[in-house]
Structures are given as structure tokens and as C-alpha cells.
Write an enzyme that holds these catalytic residues in place. Sequence first.
Site, PDB file in Angstrom:
ATOM      1  N   GLY A  51      33.781  34.717  20.851  1.00 33.14           N
ATOM      2  CA  GLY A  51      34.724  33.814  21.748  1.00 33.14           C
ATOM      3  C   GLY A  51      35.035  33.181  20.106  1.00 33.14           C
ATOM      4  N   ARG A  52      33.524  32.265  19.735  1.00 34.06           N
ATOM      5  CA  ARG A  52      33.522  31.706  18.370  1.00 34.06           C
ATOM      6  C   ARG A  52      34.582  31.964  17.221  1.00 34.06           C
ATOM      7  NH1 ARG A  52      29.094  28.278  18.377  1.00 34.06           N
ATOM      8  NH2 ARG A  52      28.244  29.175  19.219  1.00 34.06           N
ATOM      9  N   CYS A  62      27.866   5.183  27.138  1.00 34.34           N
ATOM     10  CA  CYS A  62      26.524   3.747  27.180  1.00 34.34           C
ATOM     11  C   CYS A  62      24.309   5.154  27.164  1.00 34.34           C
ATOM     12  CB  CYS A  62      25.907   3.581  28.279  1.00 34.34           C
ATOM     13  SG  CYS A  62      28.076   1.880  27.800  1.00 34.34           S
ATOM     14  N   TYR A  91      33.991  26.069  22.034  1.00 35.24           N
ATOM     15  CA  TYR A  91      32.731  25.376  22.711  1.00 35.24           C
ATOM     16  C   TYR A  91      32.937  23.867  22.087  1.00 35.24           C
ATOM     17  CZ  TYR A  91      31.366  29.937  22.764  1.00 35.24           C
ATOM     18  OH  TYR A  91      30.670  31.744  22.947  1.00 35.24           O
TER      19      TYR A  91
HETATM   20  C1  LIG Z   1      28.504  37.660  27.335  1.00 35.78           C
HETATM   21  C2  LIG Z   1      28.927  37.366  26.749  1.00 35.78           C
HETATM   22  N1  LIG Z   1      29.488  37.626  25.959  1.00 35.78           N
HETATM   23  C3  LIG Z   1      30.133  37.109  24.158  1.00 35.78           C
HETATM   24  C4  LIG Z   1      30.114  35.802  24.159  1.00 35.78           C
HETATM   25  C5  LIG Z   1      30.108  34.858  22.984  1.00 35.78           C
HETATM   26  O1  LIG Z   1      29.565  35.079  22.346  1.00 35.78           O
HETATM   27  P1  LIG Z   1      29.877  33.990  20.242  1.00 35.78           P
HETATM   28  O2  LIG Z   1      30.927  33.157  21.025  1.00 35.78           O
HETATM   29  O3  LIG Z   1      29.363  33.731  20.297  1.00 35.78           O
HETATM   30  O4  LIG Z   1      31.236  34.968  19.525  1.00 35.78           O
HETATM   31  C6  LIG Z   1      28.506  35.010  24.770  1.00 35.78           C
HETATM   32  C7  LIG Z   1      29.132  33.413  24.591  1.00 35.78           C
HETATM   33  O5  LIG Z   1      27.841  32.671  25.382  1.00 35.78           O
HETATM   34  C8  LIG Z   1      28.648  35.985  26.500  1.00 35.78           C
HETATM   35  O6  LIG Z   1      27.716  34.489  27.021  1.00 35.78           O
END
Ligand SMILES: Cc1ncc(COP(=O)(O)O)c(C=O)c1O
Length: 387
Positions: free
Chosen positions: A267-268, A337, A365
Site C-alpha cells: 500500500g504505502r 483546539c 495513509y
Molecule cells: C492485510 C493488509 N495488507 C496490506 C497492507 C498494506 O501495508 P503497507 O501499506 O505497509 O504496504 C495492510 C496494512 O495495514 C494490511 O493490513
Amino acid sequence: MLFAFDDAQCRSLVEAHGTPCFAYSGVVAKAGFRALRAAIPDRVRIAYAVKANPHADLLKCFASLGASFDCASIGELERVEALGLPAGRTFFAGPGKRVAELRKALEMGVRVQAEGFEDLARIDALATRETAVNLRVHPAFDIDEGNRIIGGSGPSAFGVDEEDVPALLEKAARLAHVRIKGLHVFAASNQRDAAKLKAIHGAVLDLAKRLHEAHGLAFEQIDLGGGLGVSYAPEEAPLDLAVFGQGVSDLLARHAWFKGELILEPGRFLAGPCGVYLARVVRLKESRGTRFAILEGGINHLIRPLLTGQPFPVKVVGKDAVKAGGTVPYTLAGPLCTSLDRLGEVRLPELAAGDLLAFGTAGAYGLNEGMTHFLSHPVPPEVWVAG
Ligand SMILES: Cc1ncc(COP(=O)(O)O)c(C=O)c1O
């Protein structure tokens, strides 16, 4: 690369869209996906973790490059459904899957990562024919992570504890429709060290081999989860994709018993570098020796620094530290606040009200980690009861 857009691009983005705003670069997103794809063997599928950033154009961009998708809620499933992909390109993980969400996943032909016997039993009750699922296991080996995402190797809400797998398999064998055809283990987070990723993924494959040998599980898929890291500071070397890809090839060669496909759920790594958050300085304040820069947005837009203690990199658009005669310390505060509303303690060139700050690596994120947005779960209704 920490900033997807240079200063001139940042200026024209805010001229067109105002501040604060998030901007995502399709060029950077595509380049990142293609670089990862080229580095890993064909037998490895890339399933983009939608939770990192579910923006429709980003999903379309990755879909056009052949991505599969890892979803974690009905909201994310619906976002992926809108892409009109063929069945078999979507996965569904998460420790709290509701029955309506499982029903939706089965209707879409999504492969579910079962996180416990309840998931298996609920899928079994919904299914009308044989249904393949993957089993998510919380491993007994040490999970080495820098920031609290998975929560280490102690007690966990995710998956089935490795030591409980035999008992679960015994119960699962009595289910009519569900067949465990894959393994899912997510044991890394924001990891930029290719050698460490190889060690973690190697441990997952060793676990798969033990389960295969002890229980005759013939895995079609082994899902290694996400966790490929990105740089949040100039001194943080990026993940070396060539070394990472070689590591994955080595592991496949070492585990010749495994004939199926490997899945990565980054993802990241895929979304982070393409995004920038742009916000102006509203005012400056010196309080008892601390210099505050109070910005148009704070943890309402970027909550990650508060949750993980890790700030996003930041630059002042159009102000070079050397030309400005060096840097001074600032505490970056948002407009909320609460004294929790801080985006970091940084050194920047002398600021003035109206200066534009750009936060880099903010494509993952970022806005969507704001808690009502996170994972695209439905927002609960608020009910006014008058009497
Ligand atoms: C099941 C699962 N897959 C993939 C990811 C993606 O992780 P990343 O953004 O660290 O690659 C997450 C992140 O929480 C996850 O829970």
C-alpha cells in the site's frame, strides 16, 4: 524522492485548487508500480492495498497496469467493484468482517483472507458451492516493525495464532463448502531493508512448508501482505528493488515444493511517494521559547505523525534553506483546539504568514487515515432523540 512535485508545480496546484489540498502524481504512481513489477518474478502478483489511499483515479491507474486489489471493508470492495475488473483480482482481509461484507465479497468473486473460524463458518453458511479461501495466520516468529501497525508478535486481533492452526483446521474440515487454498501472513511494516524483507518472507514460506507437510495443505497462493517501506526523510535510503526482487526469486527457488503464486499487498510503497499535502502558514507564535507555525490543516488531514510518531517530510515552497541563511526550529501546529494537533518538530527557513508548506510522501495513509475515512468503512449515522 520525497516530493512528487517541484516548487513551480506546487504553486500552480494551489493556484488552481487553493489550500489546503492533497495532490497525487500519476507519473510517480505509474513509475513506482512499473519499477516494482519489473523487479519481481512474474509468479508474484501485486495486489494494491486500497487502505493506503482509495482515491478513484489512483485505483484506475493501478488497475490499468494490471494490479489486483486488497480490500478491508465493504466501502473498499465497492470502490474496487466500480473499476469493473474481472473476478479473481480482489482480496478481502480484516479482523472484523461483518456478514454483509462477506456476502458482498462472495457476490464479487473475491478471495477472502479468513482471520478465524467465524469467517470460515460465515462464508460456509453463505456459500452455495465450493469456495476457496486463504487462511490468515498470526505467526509465532518475531515481527520486527518500527511503528505500531501490526502490533508486533504478541497478542493480536489479526489472523489465527500459529499455535491454534491445527485445531482450526480440524474444525474447518467439517465445513461443507469452504476449502483452505491459501495462506496469508503479514509480518512487516514500512520496511526499507531488502535483506530484512527476505528474512521475513522466508520465515512465512517456512511456515507455509510446515503447514503443507503437517496438514497436507496444497496452497494455490501464499500472500505475504504489505510492508514494503518508503523514505520519509532524506537520510532514509529507499528500498533497493533489485535486491528485493532477487530475494523473492531466491525464496521461490528455495521453496520448489510450492507451485502456486505469491502475492504482495503493498500500500504505502505504491501510494506514498506520489502524494503531496499543501498547506499555508496562518500565523506564527513564540510561546515560552517555542516557535509555533500554525497551519491551515493539522491532524484532521494528516493524523499519521500523531499515531506513529513519524512525521512527513516538509519543505517551504520557494524558500531555499541556504539562500534564506539557514534554518530555525518550529513546532508545526494545526488549527484544531487540541494540543495533540501537531505535525512535527522541524527545522525550516525563517517562515512568514502565508508561506506554503509541502509535506511529501503523503500519498499513503494521508487524508484517508482520518479515522472516519480510514478503510472506507461506512460513517455511522448520528441520531437526535428529542424526547
Ligand atoms: C492485510 C493488509 N495488507 C496490506 C497492507 C498494506 O501495508 P503497507 O501499506 O505497509 O504496504 C495492510 C496494512 O495495514 C494490511 O493490513
